[in-house]
Design a protein around this motif. Structure first.
Motif, PDB file in Angstrom:
ATOM      1  N   ALA A 158      -6.162  -1.544  -2.981  1.00 11.00           N
ATOM      2  CA  ALA A 158      -4.757  -1.219  -3.215  1.00 11.00           C
ATOM      3  C   ALA A 158      -4.120  -0.733  -1.916  1.00 11.00           C
ATOM      4  CB  ALA A 158      -4.649  -0.141  -4.286  1.00 11.00           C
ATOM      5  N   GLN A 159      -2.809  -0.967  -1.776  1.00 12.09           N
ATOM      6  CA  GLN A 159      -2.122  -0.539  -0.567  1.00 12.09           C
ATOM      7  C   GLN A 159      -1.935   0.968  -0.560  1.00 12.09           C
ATOM      8  OE1 GLN A 159       1.559  -2.504   0.354  1.00 12.09           O
ATOM      9  NE2 GLN A 159       0.779  -4.417  -0.484  1.00 12.09           N
ATOM     10  N   TRP A 170       0.197   3.387  -3.199  1.00 10.13           N
ATOM     11  CA  TRP A 170       0.014   3.037  -4.609  1.00 10.13           C
ATOM     12  C   TRP A 170      -0.827   4.104  -5.306  1.00 10.13           C
ATOM     13  CZ3 TRP A 170      -1.331  -2.945  -4.959  1.00 10.13           C
ATOM     14  CH2 TRP A 170      -0.288  -3.659  -4.364  1.00 10.13           C
ATOM     15  N   HIS A 216       2.874 -10.714  -9.986  1.00  9.26           N
ATOM     16  CA  HIS A 216       2.702  -9.679  -8.969  1.00  9.26           C
ATOM     17  C   HIS A 216       3.992  -9.387  -8.210  1.00  9.26           C
ATOM     18  CE1 HIS A 216       0.692  -7.039  -6.209  1.00  9.26           C
ATOM     19  NE2 HIS A 216       1.105  -7.746  -5.185  1.00  9.26           N
ATOM     20  N   THR A 217       4.850 -10.391  -8.066  1.00  8.91           N
ATOM     21  CA  THR A 217       6.112 -10.149  -7.361  1.00  8.91           C
ATOM     22  C   THR A 217       6.975  -9.139  -8.116  1.00  8.91           C
ATOM     23  OG1 THR A 217       7.096 -12.037  -8.484  1.00  8.91           O
ATOM     24  CG2 THR A 217       6.191 -12.448  -6.301  1.00  8.91           C
ATOM     25  N   ALA A 253       4.673  -5.521  -7.882  1.00 11.60           N
ATOM     26  CA  ALA A 253       4.501  -4.861  -6.583  1.00 11.60           C
ATOM     27  C   ALA A 253       5.488  -3.701  -6.351  1.00 11.60           C
ATOM     28  CB  ALA A 253       4.582  -5.891  -5.462  1.00 11.60           C
ATOM     29  N   PRO A 254       6.802  -3.901  -6.616  1.00  8.22           N
ATOM     30  CA  PRO A 254       7.715  -2.764  -6.417  1.00  8.22           C
ATOM     31  C   PRO A 254       7.389  -1.582  -7.326  1.00  8.22           C
ATOM     32  CG  PRO A 254       8.926  -4.802  -6.834  1.00  8.22           C
ATOM     33  CD  PRO A 254       7.494  -5.111  -7.054  1.00  8.22           C
TER      34      PRO A 254
END
Lengths: 140, 74
Positions: free
Chosen positions: A124-125, A128, A45-46, A49-50
């Motif tokens: 989701a943020q 996104w 996920h790291t 994420a971007p």
């Protein structure tokens, strides 16, 4: 005879009540297999994420991730991003399958996938990209 | 004759009750195999919390590194 039939029905009613109570219980997700997949996804996920943030990668309705905007990924990184997406979708498929199996209902896999698909999208943020009911990309 | 008839009816009723009971029992088994949607949602949320690290309130999403954004100096 009648009393006997009545007793039989009473017993069935009690059994049915127990069955319904069992169906309300939590799903089993604490198995070594599920934990391993979860850990691998958490690590990935790291890197993902971007890509979610830039809109390059989005969340699909069927509980996967997909390359939404290839143009936003530099050509040199595109292969790496595709590999990342493939690995993530492989883990997600394994996760849905493992949860179904851990609960002794392998036939639940598709329903677990669609439940996850909805929850990934709901949580989701903002910013996104997710797929709506018509499978078109929408920015949250 | 009448007595024999009534005996037959009782037997038929008993059979009916048996079939009804069997169908009822089958229905109960079906209830058990229904997909537990609420439990699945809870399980999904717990796993999403872990994978996306959302447990501590603010999500720990790393900011994309701002590499290659410096203007060329020459």
């Amino acid at each position: 005879m009648k009393l006997w039939i009545a007793k039989c029905f009473l017993l069935m009613a009690v059994l049915a009540g127990g069955g319904q109570a069992a169906a309300q219980a939590n799903l089993e997700i604490n198995t070594p297999g599920i934990a391993a997949i979860q850990g691998s996804m958490q690590k990935r996920h790291t890197e993902l994420a971007p890509l979610y943030g830039s809109g390059a990668v989005g969340l699909t309705r069927d509980g996967n991730v997909a390359l939404r905007d290839p143009a936003s990924v530099p050509l040199a990184q595109r292969a790496a991003v595709n590999t990342l997406i493939a690995a993530e979708n492989q883990d997600r498929a394994a996760l849905y399958r493992e949860i179904a199996r851990a609960n002794n209902h392998p036939e639940w896999e598709a329903e677990i996938r669609s439940t996850f698909g909805q929850r990934w999208i709901d949580r989701a943020q903002s910013g996104w990209y997710t797929q709506n009911a018509a499978s078109t990309w929408v920015k949250k | 004759m009448n007595e024999l008839k009534s005996c037959r009816y009782t037997k038929r009723m008993a059979l009916g009750a048996w079939v009804g009971g069997a169908l009822f029992a089958a229905g109960c088994v079906t209830i058990n195999i229904y997909f537990p949607a609420a439990a699945a949602e809870k399980a999904a949320d717990r796993i999403i919390d872990e994978v996306w690290q959302l447990k501590g309130g603010a999500p720990a999403i790393p900011v994309a590194p701002a590499t290659n954004s410096k203007p060329a100096t020459q």
